[in-house]
Design an enzyme around this catalytic site. Sequence first.
Site, PDB file in Angstrom:
ATOM      1  N   SER A  67       0.814  -1.211   0.000  1.00 40.36           N
ATOM      2  CA  SER A  67       0.000   0.000   0.000  1.00 40.36           C
ATOM      3  C   SER A  67       0.854   1.270   0.000  1.00 40.36           C
ATOM      4  O   SER A  67       1.606   1.530  -0.925  1.00 40.36           O
ATOM      5  CB  SER A  67      -0.951  -0.034   1.199  1.00 40.36           C
ATOM      6  OG  SER A  67      -1.907   0.989   1.111  1.00 40.36           O
ATOM      7  N   ASP A 285      -1.462   1.693  -3.528  1.00 39.16           N
ATOM      8  CA  ASP A 285      -2.229   0.607  -4.157  1.00 39.16           C
ATOM      9  C   ASP A 285      -3.671   1.012  -4.427  1.00 39.16           C
ATOM     10  O   ASP A 285      -4.519   0.177  -4.711  1.00 39.16           O
ATOM     11  CB  ASP A 285      -2.172  -0.670  -3.314  1.00 39.16           C
ATOM     12  CG  ASP A 285      -2.885  -0.527  -1.975  1.00 39.16           C
ATOM     13  OD1 ASP A 285      -3.081   0.613  -1.512  1.00 39.16           O
ATOM     14  OD2 ASP A 285      -3.240  -1.561  -1.369  1.00 39.16           O
ATOM     15  N   PRO A 518      -5.200   2.164  23.913  1.00 42.28           N
ATOM     16  CA  PRO A 518      -3.910   1.475  23.809  1.00 42.28           C
ATOM     17  C   PRO A 518      -3.565   1.170  22.365  1.00 42.28           C
ATOM     18  O   PRO A 518      -4.441   0.857  21.552  1.00 42.28           O
ATOM     19  CB  PRO A 518      -4.145   0.184  24.603  1.00 42.28           C
ATOM     20  CG  PRO A 518      -5.617  -0.046  24.555  1.00 42.28           C
ATOM     21  CD  PRO A 518      -6.254   1.309  24.491  1.00 42.28           C
TER      22      PRO A 518
END
Length: 558
Positions: A67, A285, A518
């Site tokens: 990507s 991509d 997190p």
Amino acid sequence: MNERQKLILLESSSRFSPPLGVKLSYGTAGFRADASLLQSTVYRVGILAVLRSLKTQSVIGLMITASHNKVSDNGVKVADPSGGMLCQDWEPFSDALANAPDSLHLVQLIDEFVKKENIPLEGARPAEILLGRDTRPSGVSLLEAAKQGISTIVGAIMIDMGVLTTPQLHWMVRARNKGTGAAEVDYVDQLSSSFRCLMDQIPEESRVDKRSDKLIVDGANGVGGEKLELLKKTMNDLDIEIRNSGKGGVLNEEVGADYVQKEKVVPRGFGASDVGIRCASLDGDADRLIYFSLLSNVKNKVCLVDGDKILSLFAVFIKEQLSLLNKFEGDGQSYKARLGVIQTAYANGASTDYLKRSGLEVVFTPTGVKYLHEKATEYDIGIYFEANGHGTILFSDGFLQWLHSRNNELALTSKGSTQQKAALRLLAVSNLINQAVGDALSGLLLVEAILRHMGWSIHRWNELYHDLPSRQLKVKVVDRTAVITTNAETVVVKPPGIQEAINDETAKYPQGRCFIRPSGTEDVIRVYAEATTQEAADNLANSVAKIVDQFLGFGCSS
């Protein structure tokens, strides 16, 4: 698994030893790393794709891409029968497969998994895998490794679809499993014909001048520019100039949607002569899309129109078409389609306020495309986008069946009416947008069609709302798993007391909003803050970062 199959696997896999000291994990992006480390992993994902095909008795996709990563990286991901991402339940097996230390462990792991999942290696429909890769030079040898992996399972069929955008391969897998045309020419035909249908329905009063019609696209020096050239040949309605198409430039180097969105700067190949013209960037991509315009008074900076604004444009247009379709109450034919807009907590608060003020239902999910996509399937029409430009629109089968039927009725009773035009537009959107995954090419065509329908310039579009200034920070902590969140990651339930402290700090700032979550990959806590000024957003983020450090940082463990 019979002995012959085991021997084939043992012999073949011995030629693809995993790199020492490297541990890979399958995430939303599949496996990604420096391309030199991936031969063994891609070979093994070839085997994984075959097992998935046998398990689902469907066509599966395997795409080699990294990507928006730098050109020396590469990666591999699997497309499930729906054209979506690999089923999450298979991710632990994917990790174990990639990290098996040698051929013996690998074959044992496969044998146990085949038994556990009751995967029919013999006597069932043969596995069928569609293969694709982007333009990275390393993709050629990695594709060969994938083919070697696929061919180790007796009877498996593979079809090399060539150099593709990632969304194209996902679209092809979905189409193949639906029994419709799945070649690149089918993809181009579907996008171009549905785009032309939308253009044919544009109100005469919305026509814009030629200067406003021009679009310059940054192709990130990747596969997207090449494929947009293909699409461009089928359309006379688009004045598109494609730059950074891969002829000479370096993939993702100071170009592309990821670079422009994060840095808010002009990509290579753009300059002062482009001020006032609508511009767009694809990523490497072509699964992300952002728009921008160049600022006349600030060198190298852009006015960004991100995924939140793309989502808002799509949502307002679709809501308008639904209203027109159900304009005449009491005819007994209206269908109260449930339209949902799905965001994560990272969506700018101004976008959420705008969508709610526009009468749209907005819901939040945890961060990640897999959560957004899953939630979107709960609606007749579900729209999701991340600020980075990745997103799509999903239409339920039930709603599309009704819409086709309603359009046929209207064609007989009131052809050319406001209602029928709205039905035609919605059908065209369902065919234009890639319902498998986010697709920069189909998204770009839909943006262009809607802007023309509305008669809007990029500047008018950007005025829908003004983003609140924001700041993101990372705080290193002893153990990120100590933080447990709820309400789509916007409220902390553990450790006790921290959410109250965040609330007290946030209340000091007008239109303040702040949350922590997190990281999924490292021992850090991510902080996101918004406020009415950049200084206030910075101060709020820094204050909350200190709270996080007090509760969870290295000082708190002493």
